[in-house]
Design a protein around this motif. Structure first.
Motif, PDB file in Angstrom:
ATOM      1  N   GLY A  88     -22.307  -1.027  -6.258  1.00 59.41           N
ATOM      2  CA  GLY A  88     -23.544  -0.396  -5.814  1.00 59.41           C
ATOM      3  C   GLY A  88     -24.745  -0.799  -6.652  1.00 59.41           C
ATOM      4  O   GLY A  88     -25.882  -0.584  -6.246  1.00 59.41           O
ATOM      5  N   SER A  89     -24.515  -1.374  -7.804  1.00 63.31           N
ATOM      6  CA  SER A  89     -25.627  -1.792  -8.654  1.00 63.31           C
ATOM      7  C   SER A  89     -26.050  -3.239  -8.411  1.00 63.31           C
ATOM      8  O   SER A  89     -26.924  -3.748  -9.120  1.00 63.31           O
ATOM      9  CB  SER A  89     -25.263  -1.586 -10.128  1.00 63.31           C
ATOM     10  N   SER A 148     -26.643  -0.439 -14.339  1.00 61.43           N
ATOM     11  CA  SER A 148     -25.331   0.201 -14.353  1.00 61.43           C
ATOM     12  C   SER A 148     -25.537   1.702 -14.472  1.00 61.43           C
ATOM     13  O   SER A 148     -26.081   2.179 -15.464  1.00 61.43           O
ATOM     14  CB  SER A 148     -24.492  -0.319 -15.529  1.00 61.43           C
ATOM     15  N   LYS A 149     -25.107   2.408 -13.444  1.00 65.86           N
ATOM     16  CA  LYS A 149     -25.244   3.867 -13.467  1.00 65.86           C
ATOM     17  C   LYS A 149     -24.514   4.447 -14.670  1.00 65.86           C
ATOM     18  O   LYS A 149     -25.053   5.228 -15.433  1.00 65.86           O
ATOM     19  CB  LYS A 149     -24.678   4.432 -12.152  1.00 65.86           C
ATOM     20  N   SER A 150     -23.256   4.011 -14.836  1.00 68.15           N
ATOM     21  CA  SER A 150     -22.444   4.550 -15.925  1.00 68.15           C
ATOM     22  C   SER A 150     -22.842   3.967 -17.279  1.00 68.15           C
ATOM     23  O   SER A 150     -22.598   4.568 -18.316  1.00 68.15           O
ATOM     24  CB  SER A 150     -20.967   4.237 -15.670  1.00 68.15           C
ATOM     25  N   THR A 153     -19.789  -0.405 -17.242  1.00 68.25           N
ATOM     26  CA  THR A 153     -18.956  -1.269 -16.405  1.00 68.25           C
ATOM     27  C   THR A 153     -18.695  -2.618 -17.095  1.00 68.25           C
ATOM     28  O   THR A 153     -19.643  -3.296 -17.525  1.00 68.25           O
ATOM     29  CB  THR A 153     -19.643  -1.457 -15.036  1.00 68.25           C
ATOM     30  N   GLU A 296     -15.318   2.414   0.005  1.00 64.96           N
ATOM     31  CA  GLU A 296     -15.142   3.246  -1.198  1.00 64.96           C
ATOM     32  C   GLU A 296     -15.332   4.722  -0.901  1.00 64.96           C
ATOM     33  O   GLU A 296     -14.766   5.577  -1.575  1.00 64.96           O
ATOM     34  CB  GLU A 296     -16.148   2.839  -2.284  1.00 64.96           C
ATOM     35  N   LYS A 435      -9.353  -0.473 -13.720  1.00 63.23           N
ATOM     36  CA  LYS A 435     -10.299  -0.597 -14.842  1.00 63.23           C
ATOM     37  C   LYS A 435      -9.579  -0.391 -16.167  1.00 63.23           C
ATOM     38  O   LYS A 435      -9.768  -1.154 -17.117  1.00 63.23           O
ATOM     39  CB  LYS A 435     -11.388   0.475 -14.722  1.00 63.23           C
TER      40      LYS A 435
END
Ligand SMILES: O=P(O)(O)OC[C@H]1O[C@H](O)[C@H](O)[C@@H](O)[C@@H]1O
Length: 466
Positions: A88-89, A148-150, A153, A296, A435
């Motif tokens: 999504g990024s 990157s939202k988080s 990644t 997803e 991951k």
């Protein structure tokens, strides 16, 4: 403004001679309408709880203003802007660039205008791609937008570290941070911490906006604005779609109709493969964005079973010569959603050079756009004649405004579909195990190497020649 039109005729009886849905089921009082009402309730509950932050993005003037400011000042100092982000990024930025800037996806899409910087999007840590990029750009004149939202990644962190070292090798130490912009969670994550420690400028991804719903936040807006896309128009189209998608009447809410019909196609008509076939090269990347969104969000464990449609991207007319044979005569497990684009803005006339050659004469004087649209209509009709259902989404000219509306239509439909399938469309627990195993294989502290069964060489077939 005109919004996309969703034409359901070819999934309904009597247009579809066999297996079509009874239109009465979609009318007020019909069972599909009632079924949707439950999903709508879930949607409204989540909206009230503040989970659906993506619905607010088109109305967030403050962020749009800040993005425009950064894009118009800072962003224009550079020759190349390189987005580093995956899933999504990254997909949204590519979809926007391809749809609104570059006419054909398979041209060198990173070479755009004279004034604006070239926009590159690197998602995959493929060394060949990264090597080739750094052969082409000058890091002294490049801005790296790390998204990157988080903020953690692996692929994006690795690409950031590579870019950082490349920049540091050619500019003064105190100038390094001026080549980076982070788009990340407003409060958490490694990128946020680093930005604060080093004074790297940032733009936020609102905490209640997940990666695949973030294209209309700074995640997609900044790359779009940097290369000259009108983000106000984009947001205006999305805002109009938010307003258009209200209530439980399927005939008045296009996202509701789209989600309900695709859900019924999967669960009732046994059509679990949802093809999105765009009749425009420039919407090819949009079909890939949709693929992540649909896959997803909906491919999930429910109770003790597994649910979710399989999204399949396609482009017309190209795929008429690749996948349409399968759509026509292969298993009856697909429904096609056609994206019809009005290409009236640009037309190329086919010259009438050989009026005596039968295979060419009929094309003379027609437009390529007319041919492409005839191919779409013919394919739709061919499928219908074989009782193979399709939906057509007429998206108009697919300019910034209608493209914004299209994005929002699919985002809202995805959350509705989550309610219909009975899954949470906002999470993705299934990607976590892979991951963790990657971290272990890469030696990340605290992650144990997986216990992989011994490989039996007899089942590794081939590999030698002569
Ligand atoms: O934006 P990020 O936190 O870097 O996440 C990037 C992507 O990776 C994850 O694995 C998720 O499956 C995606 O939904 C997300 O868009």
């Amino acid at each position: 403004m005109s919004l996309p039109i969703l034409d359901l005729n070819n999934v309904l009886a009597p247009a579809l001679a066999e297996g079509g849905l009874d239109p009465a089921r979609l009318e007020v009082g019909g069972d599909l309408q009632r079924r949707f009402a439950d999903a709508h309730e879930v949607f409204e509950r989540r909206r009230a709880a503040g989970d659906l932050g993506f619905l607010d993005l088109p109305f967030d003037r403050e962020t749009a203003g800040r993005v425009a400011e950064v894009a118009e000042s800072f962003g224009q100092w550079f020759e190349d802007v390189v987005v580093l982000g995956i899933g999504g990024s990254g997909l949204g930025a590519v979809a926007l660039r391809e749809a609104l800037l570059v006419p054909a996806w398979n041209e060198r899409s990173d070479e755009v205008r004279e004034y604006h910087p070239r926009l590159h999007v690197v998602d995959n840590p493929d060394p060949r791609t990264v090597h080739a990029l750094f052969e082409r750009i000058d890091p002294r004149r490049a801005l790296f937008v790390v998204i990157s939202k988080s903020g953690s990644t692996a692929e994006t962190m690795a690409l950031y570290l590579v870019a950082r070292a490349r920049v540091a090798a050619v500019v003064e130490a105190e100038q390094v941070r001026g080549h980076f912009l982070f788009v990340t969670d407003p409060e958490r994550g490694a990128l946020r911490t680093l930005a604060e420690a080093e004074g790297i400028p940032t733009l936020p991804v609102p905490a209640n906006v997940g990666g695949r719903f973030s294209v209309l936040s700074s995640v997609g807006l900044l790359p779009a604005a940097v290369c000259g896309i009108d983000i106000d128009e984009l947001l205006a189209g999305a805002a109009a779609m938010v307003e258009a998608c209200r209530g439980t009447d399927l005939r008045a809410n296009p996202a509701a109709a789209l989600a309900t019909v695709l859900w019924a196609a999967d669960t009732e008509l046994d059509l679990p493969i949802h093809v999105l076939m765009a009749y425009a090269d420039r919407l090819r990347a949009f079909t890939l964005w949709f693929q992540q969104l649909w896959a997803e969000s909906l491919g999930k464990v429910r109770g003790d079973g597994h649910v979710g449609p399989t999204p399949l991207p396609a482009v017309g007319a190209t795929d008429q010569h690749a996948q349409v044979q399968l759509f026509m005569e292969g298993p009856r497990d697909k429904i096609v959603v056609f994206l019809a684009v009005d290409g009236s803005g640009v037309e190329v006339e086919v010259p009438d050079l050989h009026p005596d050659v039968e295979t060419m004469a009929y094309l003379g004087g027609a437009g390529l756009g007319t041919l492409l649209d005839a191919e779409r209509r013919a394919t739709t009709e061919a499928l219908r004649l074989r009782s193979r259902p399709s939906i057509t989404l007429e998206v108009g000219s697919a300019d910034a405004r209608s493209f914004g509306a299209l994005i929002m239509l699919f985002e809202i439909a995805t959350v509705y579909a989550g309610g219909l399938y009975g899954v949470d469309p906002l999470d993705q627990p299934g990607v976590e195990l892979g991951k963790r195993l990657t971290y272990a294989l890469m030696g990340r502290h605290g992650y144990e190497a997986p216990d992989v069964p011994e490989v039996d060489e007899r089942w590794r077939i081939g590999g030698t020649s002569g």
